[in-house]
Scaffold this active site. Sequence first.
Site, PDB file in Angstrom:
ATOM      1  N   CYS A 199       4.030  17.773 -26.521  1.00 56.76           N
ATOM      2  CA  CYS A 199       3.467  19.119 -26.400  1.00 56.76           C
ATOM      3  C   CYS A 199       2.635  19.078 -25.136  1.00 56.76           C
ATOM      4  O   CYS A 199       1.582  18.445 -25.113  1.00 56.76           O
ATOM      5  CB  CYS A 199       2.591  19.496 -27.595  1.00 56.76           C
ATOM      6  N   CYS A 254      -0.922  21.058 -25.727  1.00 57.91           N
ATOM      7  CA  CYS A 254      -1.970  20.526 -26.611  1.00 57.91           C
ATOM      8  C   CYS A 254      -1.403  19.377 -27.450  1.00 57.91           C
ATOM      9  O   CYS A 254      -1.259  18.279 -26.932  1.00 57.91           O
ATOM     10  CB  CYS A 254      -2.564  21.619 -27.483  1.00 57.91           C
ATOM     11  N   SER A 255      -1.080  19.605 -28.708  1.00 55.66           N
ATOM     12  CA  SER A 255      -0.637  18.493 -29.548  1.00 55.66           C
ATOM     13  C   SER A 255       0.289  18.971 -30.667  1.00 55.66           C
ATOM     14  O   SER A 255       0.289  18.380 -31.748  1.00 55.66           O
ATOM     15  CB  SER A 255      -1.850  17.779 -30.143  1.00 55.66           C
ATOM     16  N   CYS A 256       1.077  20.039 -30.437  1.00 55.46           N
ATOM     17  CA  CYS A 256       1.966  20.562 -31.474  1.00 55.46           C
ATOM     18  C   CYS A 256       2.949  19.464 -31.890  1.00 55.46           C
ATOM     19  O   CYS A 256       3.495  18.751 -31.038  1.00 55.46           O
ATOM     20  CB  CYS A 256       2.710  21.787 -30.963  1.00 55.46           C
TER      21      CYS A 256
HETATM   22 FE    FE Z   1       0.388  21.938 -28.943  1.00 53.21          FE
END
Ligand code: FE
Length: 208
Positions: A112, A115-117
């Site tokens: 991602c 961010c951190s999906c």
């Molecule tokens: Fe994300």
Amino acid sequence: MSHPHDDPHPHQPDIEDAPLGYHETLTEALLALLRDKGVFSADELRRTLEEIDSRSPADGARLVARSWIDPAFRERLLHDVNAAARELGIDAGGIPIRAVADTEQVHNVIVCTLCSCYPRLLLGAAPDWYKSRAYRSRVVREPRAVLREFGLELPDEVQVVVHDATAELRYLVLPCRPAGTEGWDEPALAALVTRDCMIGTAMPIVPG
Ligand code: FE
């Protein structure tokens, strides 16, 4: 001889020491409001967080292993991961997840960049490196170099495809079934499928 705990720990700040940032303040305020309005209770929130924290890569590994031994299931998984997971009694959540299948010619990796999906309900909490700026920026620009640092050396003729997850669409890598696993049952196959195999930074390895 001094016991290690006799020493002070100047580099271990308490988490309360840092002031709340903008988003943390907003989150706290929103939580308080939703609780006060009776949208959910503190107990329901706790139970939901516990449910999320209890998830592990074992669920994703079951999907991969089943896809290796059941071609019809594999088709359904490639068509709709969330629905295929429900067949095995696994709740993959409401956010669509797309399965990307490795072949002899193509190796898939997920990231991602924003961010951190992450398909958290199939893989558990994301590793810290997945959220790091270094991984998020570098795997897009130089995937082969990053994979090499994970110990994954891919032949030049294999194409590396990087998939950028978002809040609306997440990915699950279906690695190739390793040679030498003919006749293995689903639990034995699932045990080969690690979290990193489903992110694409590793490949299943048959021990011995
Ligand atoms: Fe994300």
